[in-house]
Design a protein around this motif. Sequence first.
Motif, PDB file in Angstrom:
ATOM      1  N   VAL A  41      24.275  -4.451  -7.307  1.00  0.00           N
ATOM      2  CA  VAL A  41      25.212  -4.178  -8.404  1.00  0.00           C
ATOM      3  C   VAL A  41      26.541  -4.888  -8.149  1.00  0.00           C
ATOM      4  O   VAL A  41      27.112  -5.522  -9.043  1.00  0.00           O
ATOM      5  CB  VAL A  41      25.430  -2.664  -8.581  1.00  0.00           C
ATOM      6  CG1 VAL A  41      26.603  -2.393  -9.520  1.00  0.00           C
ATOM      7  CG2 VAL A  41      24.176  -2.007  -9.133  1.00  0.00           C
ATOM      8  N   LYS A  42      27.035  -4.779  -6.923  1.00  0.00           N
ATOM      9  CA  LYS A  42      28.289  -5.445  -6.582  1.00  0.00           C
ATOM     10  C   LYS A  42      28.135  -6.968  -6.668  1.00  0.00           C
ATOM     11  O   LYS A  42      29.012  -7.664  -7.176  1.00  0.00           O
ATOM     12  CB  LYS A  42      28.740  -5.037  -5.176  1.00  0.00           C
ATOM     13  CG  LYS A  42      29.251  -3.608  -5.078  1.00  0.00           C
ATOM     14  CD  LYS A  42      29.560  -3.194  -3.645  1.00  0.00           C
ATOM     15  CE  LYS A  42      30.625  -4.033  -2.999  1.00  0.00           C
ATOM     16  NZ  LYS A  42      31.961  -3.891  -3.651  1.00  0.00           N
ATOM     17  N   GLY A  43      26.994  -7.471  -6.203  1.00  0.00           N
ATOM     18  CA  GLY A  43      26.774  -8.911  -6.202  1.00  0.00           C
ATOM     19  C   GLY A  43      26.581  -9.495  -7.590  1.00  0.00           C
ATOM     20  O   GLY A  43      26.849 -10.677  -7.816  1.00  0.00           O
ATOM     21  N   ALA A  44      26.112  -8.657  -8.531  1.00  0.00           N
ATOM     22  CA  ALA A  44      25.859  -9.138  -9.897  1.00  0.00           C
ATOM     23  C   ALA A  44      27.092  -9.011 -10.795  1.00  0.00           C
ATOM     24  O   ALA A  44      27.047  -9.369 -11.975  1.00  0.00           O
ATOM     25  CB  ALA A  44      24.690  -8.371 -10.509  1.00  0.00           C
ATOM     26  N   HIS A  45      28.197  -8.503 -10.229  1.00  0.00           N
ATOM     27  CA  HIS A  45      29.442  -8.332 -10.990  1.00  0.00           C
ATOM     28  C   HIS A  45      29.983  -9.704 -11.404  1.00  0.00           C
ATOM     29  O   HIS A  45      30.153 -10.595 -10.578  1.00  0.00           O
ATOM     30  CB  HIS A  45      30.447  -7.599 -10.094  1.00  0.00           C
ATOM     31  CG  HIS A  45      31.840  -7.556 -10.604  1.00  0.00           C
ATOM     32  ND1 HIS A  45      32.194  -6.902 -11.755  1.00  0.00           N
ATOM     33  CD2 HIS A  45      32.986  -8.087 -10.109  1.00  0.00           C
ATOM     34  CE1 HIS A  45      33.496  -7.029 -11.951  1.00  0.00           C
ATOM     35  NE2 HIS A  45      33.992  -7.747 -10.967  1.00  0.00           N
ATOM     36  N   PHE A  46      30.224  -9.903 -12.705  1.00  0.00           N
ATOM     37  CA  PHE A  46      30.641 -11.233 -13.166  1.00  0.00           C
ATOM     38  C   PHE A  46      31.849 -11.222 -14.116  1.00  0.00           C
ATOM     39  O   PHE A  46      32.266 -12.275 -14.583  1.00  0.00           O
ATOM     40  CB  PHE A  46      29.471 -11.947 -13.858  1.00  0.00           C
ATOM     41  CG  PHE A  46      28.940 -11.233 -15.080  1.00  0.00           C
ATOM     42  CD1 PHE A  46      29.479 -11.476 -16.336  1.00  0.00           C
ATOM     43  CD2 PHE A  46      27.907 -10.311 -14.972  1.00  0.00           C
ATOM     44  CE1 PHE A  46      29.000 -10.819 -17.460  1.00  0.00           C
ATOM     45  CE2 PHE A  46      27.409  -9.662 -16.084  1.00  0.00           C
ATOM     46  CZ  PHE A  46      27.953  -9.914 -17.339  1.00  0.00           C
ATOM     47  N   VAL A  47      32.405 -10.053 -14.422  1.00  0.00           N
ATOM     48  CA  VAL A  47      33.572 -10.013 -15.301  1.00  0.00           C
ATOM     49  C   VAL A  47      34.845  -9.853 -14.471  1.00  0.00           C
ATOM     50  O   VAL A  47      34.784  -9.527 -13.284  1.00  0.00           O
ATOM     51  CB  VAL A  47      33.458  -8.866 -16.346  1.00  0.00           C
ATOM     52  CG1 VAL A  47      32.305  -9.130 -17.291  1.00  0.00           C
ATOM     53  CG2 VAL A  47      33.283  -7.520 -15.656  1.00  0.00           C
ATOM     54  N   LYS A  48      35.985 -10.079 -15.097  1.00  0.00           N
ATOM     55  CA  LYS A  48      37.238 -10.113 -14.355  1.00  0.00           C
ATOM     56  C   LYS A  48      37.832  -8.732 -14.076  1.00  0.00           C
ATOM     57  O   LYS A  48      38.644  -8.579 -13.175  1.00  0.00           O
ATOM     58  CB  LYS A  48      38.268 -10.972 -15.104  1.00  0.00           C
ATOM     59  CG  LYS A  48      37.893 -12.455 -15.148  1.00  0.00           C
ATOM     60  CD  LYS A  48      38.960 -13.270 -15.844  1.00  0.00           C
ATOM     61  CE  LYS A  48      38.599 -14.754 -15.860  1.00  0.00           C
ATOM     62  NZ  LYS A  48      39.627 -15.576 -16.546  1.00  0.00           N
ATOM     63  N   PHE A  49      37.435  -7.714 -14.860  1.00  0.00           N
ATOM     64  CA  PHE A  49      38.013  -6.388 -14.626  1.00  0.00           C
ATOM     65  C   PHE A  49      37.151  -5.580 -13.661  1.00  0.00           C
ATOM     66  O   PHE A  49      35.993  -5.917 -13.395  1.00  0.00           O
ATOM     67  CB  PHE A  49      38.207  -5.636 -15.948  1.00  0.00           C
ATOM     68  CG  PHE A  49      36.925  -5.295 -16.673  1.00  0.00           C
ATOM     69  CD1 PHE A  49      36.280  -4.085 -16.467  1.00  0.00           C
ATOM     70  CD2 PHE A  49      36.376  -6.184 -17.595  1.00  0.00           C
ATOM     71  CE1 PHE A  49      35.109  -3.769 -17.137  1.00  0.00           C
ATOM     72  CE2 PHE A  49      35.204  -5.878 -18.276  1.00  0.00           C
ATOM     73  CZ  PHE A  49      34.571  -4.670 -18.045  1.00  0.00           C
TER      74      PHE A  49
END
Length: 230
Positions: free
Chosen positions: A26-34
Amino acid sequence: MGKKFEAAKKRVEPRLHDLREALDLVKGAHFVKFDESVDMAVRLGVDPKHSDQMVRGSVVLPHGVGKTVTIIVFAKGEKEREARDAGADHVGADDLADRIAKGWMEFDRVVATPDLMGVVGRLGKILGPRGLMPNPKTGTVTFDLARAIREIRQGKVDYRVEKAGIVHVVVGKVSFDAAKLYDNTMAILESIMKAKPASAKGTYLKTITVSSTMGPGVKIDTAGVGKQVA
């Protein structure tokens, strides 16, 4: 956004994952700026249409939820003063109910003293669908307002099974390290297991999925989790 989501989705193998591995994904797939919330959806083997299979509860997360919540309290007299001293953001009775009835919704949690539930009850159609209705089972209908407010500030979350038999709950923020997300997630799952209705038959934890607000879902091996929280 579509291309970024698809790229993030490719990082997640379509199989069941260990809980710690899932949270790392989940952390690795984070792709937005917020700083997104990390959400968990737990499908339970219950039928919430039956009152004896309703699952609900609350738990103070070890590491909080990572956000400042706005708390309103329905109280009057001495209890109004207690709520304000304890740090409630807005306190009132009929005046507060009128504001909400007219469309004001700038708050995250609602607490009420038992004697004012008649006033709060008029707002059932507004607060109920949003999961904001105070309830004795979650400690939000109480005369001990200082404790209720303190626990919410510390990261107390409420959960309730929805019509489809699913519990949706926030376990933290993407910025949390994986160990903190794991601790929070386990605290919620342990609470859900303790809330298992006696009338629930068969498999109780059917599916568990974690995701960031905008990210792809990661499916968790429920058998492995079940052994850890049993």
